[in-house]
Design a protein around this motif. Structure first.
Motif, short mmCIF file in Angstrom:
data_model
loop_
_atom_site.label_atom_id
_atom_site.label_comp_id
_atom_site.label_asym_id
_atom_site.label_seq_id
_atom_site.Cartn_x
_atom_site.Cartn_y
_atom_site.Cartn_z
N PHE A 543 45.92 45.85 44.77
CA PHE A 543 45.10 44.72 45.08
C PHE A 543 45.51 44.17 46.63
O PHE A 543 46.75 44.01 46.79
CB PHE A 543 45.06 43.62 44.25
N THR A 544 44.73 43.76 47.54
CA THR A 544 44.80 43.30 48.65
C THR A 544 44.78 42.06 48.64
O THR A 544 44.21 41.44 47.60
CB THR A 544 43.91 43.91 50.05
N SER A 545 45.10 41.10 49.67
CA SER A 545 44.95 39.59 49.90
C SER A 545 43.30 39.40 49.79
O SER A 545 42.99 38.38 49.14
CB SER A 545 45.75 39.18 50.92
N THR A 561 31.22 47.63 45.01
CA THR A 561 31.99 46.32 44.77
C THR A 561 33.04 46.43 46.03
O THR A 561 33.29 47.37 46.80
CB THR A 561 32.46 46.70 43.53
N VAL A 562 33.95 45.35 45.80
CA VAL A 562 34.87 45.23 46.58
C VAL A 562 36.02 46.32 46.68
O VAL A 562 36.45 46.89 47.64
CB VAL A 562 35.75 43.60 46.45
N ALA A 563 36.24 46.68 45.39
CA ALA A 563 37.26 47.76 45.03
C ALA A 563 36.72 49.04 45.92
O ALA A 563 37.56 49.84 46.13
CB ALA A 563 37.30 47.92 43.58
N VAL A 564 35.47 49.35 45.70
CA VAL A 564 34.96 50.60 46.32
C VAL A 564 35.00 50.52 48.03
O VAL A 564 35.41 51.36 48.60
CB VAL A 564 33.42 50.87 45.92
N LYS A 608 43.00 52.98 41.60
CA LYS A 608 41.72 52.78 42.16
C LYS A 608 40.76 52.74 40.99
O LYS A 608 40.11 51.89 40.86
CB LYS A 608 41.40 53.55 43.06
N ILE A 609 40.80 53.73 39.95
CA ILE A 609 39.76 53.76 38.88
C ILE A 609 40.12 52.41 37.97
O ILE A 609 39.06 51.94 37.81
CB ILE A 609 39.97 55.25 38.20
N GLY A 610 41.26 52.21 37.91
CA GLY A 610 41.70 51.12 37.08
C GLY A 610 41.10 49.84 37.61
O GLY A 610 40.77 48.95 36.84
N GLU A 611 41.15 49.62 38.84
CA GLU A 611 40.61 48.43 39.75
C GLU A 611 39.00 48.27 39.30
O GLU A 611 38.48 47.45 39.03
CB GLU A 611 40.72 48.47 41.00
N ILE A 612 38.15 49.50 39.57
CA ILE A 612 36.85 49.48 39.44
C ILE A 612 36.68 49.07 37.86
O ILE A 612 35.54 48.41 37.60
CB ILE A 612 36.38 50.91 39.76
N ALA A 641 45.51 51.80 29.36
CA ALA A 641 46.09 53.05 30.09
C ALA A 641 46.27 52.83 31.54
O ALA A 641 47.37 53.39 31.99
CB ALA A 641 44.94 54.25 29.80
N SER A 642 45.46 51.92 32.14
CA SER A 642 45.55 51.70 33.66
C SER A 642 47.07 50.82 33.96
O SER A 642 47.99 51.05 34.61
CB SER A 642 44.62 50.93 34.08
N GLU A 643 47.19 49.98 32.73
CA GLU A 643 48.30 49.13 32.81
C GLU A 643 49.80 50.06 32.64
O GLU A 643 50.85 49.97 33.22
CB GLU A 643 48.30 48.10 31.89
#
Length: 794
Positions: A543-545, A561-564, A608-612, A641-643
């Motif tokens: 995660f960025t600011s 989205t923002v993550a993409v 990145k998949i976890g973010e989405i 799983a992502s965590e």
């Protein structure tokens, strides 16, 4: 002014004019002082005199003399911005313009009206004045005035006035709402612009001819400029086709003809030629069919060939378009390449295919090589622009076409490598090297990648090393493009060896450089990391600011989205792709800090998949949707799983740091042990020296040492002597030294003059200058003579 008295109205206008041309009074009136001109002008501005004079024009439609005086007064008043603003509010522009063609034998009406319009455009709101003039009635008046002056104006004054009206028309034409086509003005302007180049049967231009006067020359340039402005309005394109504008402009795209009688001087012809080519750059891309029917590609390539020829042509370079082209053809080459670039970047396959069939790729590469040989500091910026345009044109031609990339070939790769070897300091000079480098990187992408022969040649000539050298400059504007090229190049199996072989400053490896760029990028993006570079937030490790500040919003499925968007907006994804293609294992030259960062890079895609999926969960909550049990369980499993991946990476990073800490302790202990051994050795050496000094300075100490030595010798011997054993005495009689002694051999060396010296058998002797016969050589036989000073024969 409302009083129907001609004398009174004229006198009022004279008084206003006198504000600006006051003469000192002939007689002073006692007790009175004359007001200054400045005060009178200020009072005229404050009192709104200009507005009242504009309104009074409506009262004087049939009184020509009074109208001319009012216009003269307004002409003086319009020199002030305050008055121009008042006149604008009174609709002075449209009110004056519609009466341009009123009967006036003196000709003052048109002159004074155009002067007022000029001042209004310069000193008040230009947009508002243009809006007032953008109506059918005003444009018809301007059209008739211009047409009359163009066809029947022969004096110097008439030509100047004609050009002034054309400039006003040009400003109005920039307003897309102006009915230029509806009033027929556009068609006539196109006719006037091209009647010299394209023969027309229209009675308006029958018998017309332009002279080489300065006003007619300016008119021609103004008409070229007006064509560019008119072409921005799509309905005008059909009129441009009907007027054969492209053909008319192409009549200038040819080498100057010698001994031809023309209406223009050599300098004027050159300036019009450059102006016409610049106009074509704007018009030709809109009229592709006309361009092709005029054989535009063939004309341009032939003109480029002339630009590169050794023809004895000396350009004047005394115009805006001719900047830097004095005494050479750089200005012609520059604008012709701009025209070609505009056509190529239409991505019209018909145009590009025709260019390639006529050998444009080879010709452009040849031009680039010639610019290298003709490079000089005076025209440095222009030459760099020419080179940039050539590379952009080649990129447009070769993109997505393997056969054209093969034509580009090794010669094209060579010119790209030449640019990449430029001194990095020049990229900050501001002359144009940065633009040239961008064009070069674009040409690598479009002209080399996917063509295996060119790729192999690029690798063979150490092109990857040059790319990494540019990447190591750490200039953000280049990094994204270079990394994109690296990603594509790594599909070639030969690339990995080159990347791993490269070494930068302080023996830096490519992997270390990429990881360093990753850390710098994350620092700029505000990603949370501890002092060792470890993950802090295992749930959202990337995660960025900006992502934290940006709240999740429900979006349609086709909106990223923002993550993409984060993937495309920074270089992290490209660094991950390059390292992935190099294989994350066995990367050379990495420190522990690099390995800690590498753990994150290795799991970039998983994070990145976890973010989405996290954004999907947030959107579901915001939309107040309740997923079914199976979907809910799947979402929870994905989140967990992502965590878990984040926790695993964090754990691995901790192990690396702890292992490094232990290794650092061990290394420290080794260093301390080495230091301790060094000190102990020094102590033993000092003690030995002290014992030695004691033995040499004190007889008792020496005797004690002697007794200890003898005792040690005796203790080392057998107690019983074997039969027939020979006893060797260890003492040397008559010895006066205080330390143990060994055998001493004295060797007297053979004289060098007999053996030839140390250089006798070497090649160096043969290279020495002959000083007294040169170097000595080995003798085959020696004969002793009575006199040793004589030379020894060999």
């Amino acid at each position: 002014m409302k009083i129907p008295s001609s004398e009174l109205r004229i006198q009022i206008c004279k008084c206003i004019v006198d504000f600006y041309h006051a003469e000192p009074p002939k007689k002073r009136i006692t007790g009175y002082q004359q007001a200054s001109s400045t005060y009178k002008i200020q009072m005229a501005e404050v009192g709104g005199l200009a507005k009242m004079m504009v309104e009074s024009l409506a009262l004087l439609e049939n009184q020509l003399v009074e109208k001319l005086w009012v216009l003269k007064a307004l002409q003086h008043l319009s020199t002030s911005e305050v008055n121009c603003t008042l006149m604008m509010k009174a609709q002075a522009a449209s009110g004056i313009c519609v009466h341009l063609n009123d009967p006036d034998p003196s000709g003052q009406l048109l002159f004074r009206s155009s002067e007022i319009l000029w001042n209004l455009l310069e000193k008040s709101s230009k947009e508002e004045i243009v809006q007032q003039l953008s109506n059918l009635e005003c444009l018809l008046a301007l059209k008739e005035a211009f047409k009359h002056l163009f066809m029947r104006g022969f004096s110097h004054y008439d030509r100047q006035l004609r050009n002034d009206i054309l400039v006003i028309t040009t400003i109005i034409a920039q307003n897309p709402e102006a009915p230029m086509i509806e009033c027929g003005f556009t068609r006539e302007l196109i006719l006037f612009a091209t009647f010299n180049e394209v023969k027309s049967q229209n009675p308006l231009v029958k018998g017309l001819k332009l002279s080489n006067s300065y006003e007619d020359f300016e008119l021609k340039k103004l008409l070229f400029n007006l064509i560019v402005i008119l072409s921005k309005d799509l309905p005008t394109l059909q009129l441009l086709i009907d007027g054969r504008v492209v053909l008319a402009l192409f009549t200038y795209v040819k080498k100057p003809e010698k001994h031809k009688i023309t209406e223009w001087s050599a300098a004027q012809s050159e300036e019009l030629q450059l102006h016409a080519i610049a106009t074509l750059s704007s018009v030709a891309p809109l009229l592709i069919e006309e361009y092709m029917s005029c054989q535009g590609n063939a004309r341009i390539l032939a003109f480029l060939e002339w630009c590169e020829s050794e023809d004895s042509f000396f350009s004047h370079g005394n115009s805006f378009h001719g900047t830097g082209g004095r005494g050479n053809k750089f200005a012609h080459l520059r604008y012709t390449l701009r025209l070609l670039r505009a056509m190529v970047y239409l991505e019209e396959e018909t145009v590009n295919q025709d260019l390639c069939e006529q050998g444009a790729i080879q010709q452009l590469i040849g031009i680039f090589k010639n610019t290298i040989s003709k490079f000089n500091d005076k025209e440095e910026a222009i030459i760099l622009e020419i080179q940039s345009d050539i590379l952009l044109i080649l990129s447009g031609l070769c993109e997505n076409n393997i056969s054209r990339k093969e034509i580009f070939g090794t010669e094209g790769v060579d010119i790209i490598l030449h640019v990449m070897k430029t001194d990095p300091k020049k990229f900050q000079s501001g002359v144009g090297y940065s633009v040239l480098l961008f064009s070069t990187l674009d040409s690598i992408w479009c002209c080399i990648l996917a063509c295996y022969a060119s790729e192999d040649y690029f690798l063979e000539k150490e092109g990857i090393f040059l790319l990494l050298d540019l990447l190591a400059l750490n200039q953000k504007k280049f990094c994204n493009l270079i990394l994109g090229i690296m990603v594509e190049f790594c599909d070639n199996p030969k690339t990995a060896a080159h990347v791993n072989t490269w070494r930068g400053k302080k023996d830096q490896t490519a992997a270390s450089l990429l990881i360093k760029l990753w850390r710098k990028e994350e620092k700029e993006l505000g990603v949370k990391r501890d002092k060792h570079g470890m993950i802090i937030d295992t749930k959202r490790p990337l995660f960025t600011s900006f992502q934290e500040e940006q709240k999740v919003m429900p979006l349609p499925a086709n909106c990223p989205t923002v993550a993409v968007m984060d993937v495309a907006e920074n270089i992290r994804a490209k660094i991950y792709a390059v390292l992935g293609k190099l294989d994350f294992e066995n990367l050379p030259g990495l420190s522990t800090e690099d390995f800690v960062t590498l753990c994150i890079i290795h799991r970039y895609l998983d994070f990145k998949i976890g973010e989405i999926w996290s954004e999907i969960c947030e959107e579901i909550k915001l939309e107040r949707l309740i997923p079914v049990t199976s979907d809910k369980n799947v979402l929870e499993a994905i989140t967990t799983a992502s965590e878990n991946i984040g926790n695993m990476v964090a754990s691995l990073q901790r192990e690396m740091i702890e292992s490094q800490a232990r290794q650092d302790v061990q290394n420290e202990q080794k260093v301390y042990a080495k230091i301790q051994a060094t000190h102990k050795q020094r102590e033993l050496a000092n003690k030995s020296w002290e014992n030695f000094l004691a033995r040499t300075s004190n007889a008792k100490t020496l005797k004690k040492a002697k007794r200890l030595q003898e005792k040690a010798i005796e203790s080392s011997r057998h107690s019983e002597r074997p039969p027939n054993a020979i006893f060797h005495q260890t003492d040397i009689k008559g010895l006066n030294t205080t330390v143990p002694s060994g055998r001493v051999v004295v060797v007297e060396s053979t004289p060098a003059r007999l053996v030839g010296g140390p250089l006798a058998d070497t090649d160096i002797a043969l290279k020495k200058l002959p000083i007294r016969g040169g170097a000595l050589q080995r003798v085959k036989a020696a004969k002793i003579v009575d006199d040793p000073r004589k030379s020894i024969p060999t």
